[in-house]
Design an enzyme around this catalytic site. Structure first.
Site, PDB file in Angstrom:
ATOM      1  CG  ASP A 382      86.698 -60.379  22.712  1.00  0.00           C
ATOM      2  OD1 ASP A 382      87.318 -60.380  21.646  1.00  0.00           O
ATOM      3  OD2 ASP A 382      85.516 -60.002  22.826  1.00  0.00           O
ATOM      4  CB  THR A 384      84.490 -56.015  20.403  1.00  0.00           C
ATOM      5  OG1 THR A 384      85.492 -55.433  19.563  1.00  0.00           O
ATOM      6  CG2 THR A 384      83.140 -55.410  20.092  1.00  0.00           C
ATOM      7  CE  LYS A 557      88.670 -63.220  19.059  1.00  0.00           C
ATOM      8  NZ  LYS A 557      87.459 -62.654  19.688  1.00  0.00           N
TER       9      LYS A 557
END
Length: 686
Positions: A382, A384, A557
């Site tokens: 991921d 961020t 996701k």
């Protein structure tokens, strides 16, 4: 799709019926323990083996002196009336008292229909005892009492050493439990302090921690400044500065100044308790390699018993050797092939790796997933908060040359932003060393903010405002910065476009090292983010990411993880464990990173305490090193037994090489000790 680790069922052994009656250690996968009670059980077993060993050693000395074979070997004759009966009595004590852990273990294994190490030892000493007793009562043959006593003594010594190794290797929980102090200085309403047991602390209490003392519970600093050593909990070697408003973790050490904290979490909710729960889960979770070792131990037991029967029959019926010679060979076969080293080979490595992981700031919840990490083909990150800091930071200040310095442009902007709640405002304020108090403040709907600062009219506005008012600026320079995924705001002072401030989600320096290390291991690196493609592509280019999925919604996701898995790749997902939960659960290995003081991330197979992507590479390296140790131990334990069976059976007897049961016991114990020592050599690779 990987099954959620919470659904894994841990096979529990039968309840312990006493420390002598369940001495089977071949199942040291921690599948039946309850934290400290399991460790106390091990401690009792260590003391029990030690006590029995010393008694057997004392009794073995007269048994050796009275044994005809030993006397013949020494060239002496110490015979007297009734000596064989004294020998029988002493040996009976050795057999029933010293051999009790093995005899009761034999019964337990046969009840469970899982013959193993205790079955072999129990049969070996029973054959030697009853055969020798039959000789005392007139059966023709040689007394093997000395073999019995030395065998029991050596086996007790071996188990004593082994159980101490188990305790040493699985000490992570006890070490963690000892981190908390026994008492705390609770601050009363009048400002004085009282010493109370840590168990009495509750949420909202204020506690004084003096320099050098351990912090008794999780909380927030309300007074004082200091540096705190969190190394034992997070693996962070450098002391962490703490001031008012900062979080502190129970069990960490206050190094310099005094701190007053307000308790936020106690008991099961605390960081330390969560860590201990995760460590215990790791010790309970099944290792795939352990299952292989257990199956190998079972079949080795069957082979050993079969080899013992074949050995006895071959020597008696085909070579014409005496009954006692054949019995000696049978006993030697059954002793030397005990799969104790095999049963201990994996659990010791598991315990050692769990302890190493915990002290380095990552916690293994699912052993099977951890073992899979060594074979990963791809790691999905991921963006961020994982590869980047997750917060806006001022990266560039553009000065358009209207008599203001860079620092002044930043100071005017920061002063105006003091009244703003926007995420960009926080980044600008953090960059500025000081600010003025704004006299006026207004919001420009959808375009920015304006006000009066230091008697000057100031505006902090978006590119849309600049275009709308057709103000000229260095467009190419601004566009280049924007192409890097950064957000640009413009600063207007007294109606002059003074400059622009660019803010970006800063890439972690550790991310670059992590990606490079993964590439060196041949692992593909993929980035998953909800950010726009321009920002994602810039970060990917900076880090050398192989593949990018941008503008992905949180509920999409998991589908992207499946997409990579459908390419035939073994995939790890690395995220913050909150909006990445479905993806973490879908991946073959789910790694929750940056859990900080909240480590109870339900969907992560492995929880990384620190915000450091390099821990992912450290985790994979530890997985590889752990597997290598497991394989080394399995090969040593299995290969040793395979080579020892023919030797114990007397295959080299024609060359004058004979292996007694006592020597077989020595070699078997040595094998186990080597396996234990090899496990202790497991360490973190840098």
């Amino acid at each position: 799709m990987k099954q959620d680790h919470r659904d894994h069922q841990h096979d529990n052994d039968d309840d312990h019926k006493g420390h002598e009656g369940n001495a089977d250690h071949s199942d040291h996968d921690h599948g039946d323990h309850g934290g400290h009670s399991h460790r106390e059980h091990h401690k009792q077993m260590v003391q029990d083996f030690k006590f029995r060993f010393w008694w057997v050693l004392v009794l073995t000395l007269p048994i050796l002196a009275l044994s005809p074979m030993i006397q013949h070997f020494l060239g002496v004759e110490w015979k007297f009336s009734g000596d064989s009966w004294i020998l029988a009595v002493l040996s009976s004590v050795v057999f029933f008292f010293g051999g009790w852990p093995f005899l009761s273990g034999l019964v337990d294994e046969l009840k469970k229909k899982q013959p193993g190490m205790m079955t072999l030892i129990g049969l070996a000493i029973s054959i030697a005892y009853f055969y020798s007793t039959a000789v005392v009562f007139g059966f023709e043959g040689d007394l093997l009492y000395w073999e019995l006593s030395t065998l029991v003594g050596i086996m007790l010594l071996g188990h004593w050493v082994e159980m101490r190794s188990v305790l040493s290797a699985s000490s992570a929980l006890e070490e963690l439990a000892e981190l908390l102090p026994g008492q705390a200085h609770r601050v009363k309403e009048d400002g004085s302090t009282e010493d109370v047991p840590v168990e009495e602390l509750k949420q909202g209490d204020r506690v004084l921690i003096k320099p050098g003392e351990k912090i008794p519970a999780d909380g927030n600093v309300v007074k004082g400044e200091s540096s705190v050593n969190e190394a034992m909990l997070t693996g962070e070697s450098k002391p962490v500065d703490k001031a008012k408003g900062d979080e502190v973790i129970g069990g960490s050490v206050n190094e310099k100044g005094s701190l007053t904290i307000e308790i936020s979490k106690t008991g099961d909710d605390s960081f330390l308790s969560q860590v201990m729960n995760l460590v215990e889960e790791a010790q309970q979770s099944k290792s795939r390699t352990q299952d292989l070792a257990n199956r190998a131990a079972f079949w080795l037991t069957i082979v050993a018993i079969s080899a013992g029967l074949i050995t006895f029959g071959a020597w008696v019926f085909f070579t014409g050797q005496s009954f006692d010679f054949a019995m000696n060979r049978t006993v030697a076969v059954m002793v030397i092939t005990c799969p104790h080293a095999l049963g201990l080979a994996i659990p010791l490595v598991v315990s050692r790796s769990t302890s190493i992981a915990a002290t380095n700031g990552f916690l293994i919840r699912d052993r099977a997933a951890f073992e899979q990490a060594r074979n990963l083909d791809a790691v999905i990150f991921d963006k961020t908060g994982t590869l980047t800091e997750g917060t806006f930071t001022v990266t560039d200040i553009l000065n358009f040359g209207n008599d203001f310095t860079d620092d002044e442009i930043l100071k005017y902007a920061a002063s105006l932003e003091t009244n703003s709640e926007h995420p960009l405002a926080k980044g600008i304020l953090e960059k500025a060393d000081e600010t003025w108090e704004p006299d006026e403040f207004n919001s420009i709907t959808g375009k920015g903010i304006e006000g009066t600062v230091n008697r000057k009219s100031v505006k902090v506005v978006s590119p849309g405002y600049i275009r709308e008012h057709e103000l000229s600026y260095r467009e190419e320079e601004v566009e280049e910065i924007s192409s890097q995924g950064k957000t640009v705001v413009f600063v207007i002072i007294d109606d002059q476009l003074a400059g622009a401030i660019a803010l970006g989600d800063e890439i972690r320096e550790s991310s670059k090292h992590a990606i490079n290390a993964l590439h060196e291991m041949g692992i593909e690196c993929i980035m998953l983010t909800g950010d726009n493609k321009q920002t994602a592509e810039y970060v990917a280019k900076e880090l050398g990411i192989d593949q990018v999925f941008a503008e992905v919604l949180p509920d999409e996701k998991a589908d992207k993880v499946k997409e990579v898995q459908n390419q035939g790749k073994l995939v790890a997902m690395t995220g913050d464990g909150v909006n990445d939960a479905p993806a973490l659960a879908t991946a073959d290995v789910g790694i929750a990173i940056g859990a900080g003081s909240d480590v109870a991330v339900e969907t992560g197979d492995i929880v990384l305490v620190k915000d450091n992507p390099e821990d992912v590479t450290a985790l994979i390296k530890l997985s590889k090193a752990t597997y290598r140790k497991m394989v080394q131990n399995l090969w040593w334990a299995s290969g040793y037994n395979i080579g020892a069976i023919p030797l114990a059976a007397g295959a080299l007897y024609t060359f004058g090489i004979i292996l007694s049961p006592a020597l077989g016991a020595i070699l078997m114990s040595l094998s186990t000790v080597i396996v234990a020592i090899n496990a202790r050599f497991l360490k973190m690779e840098t």
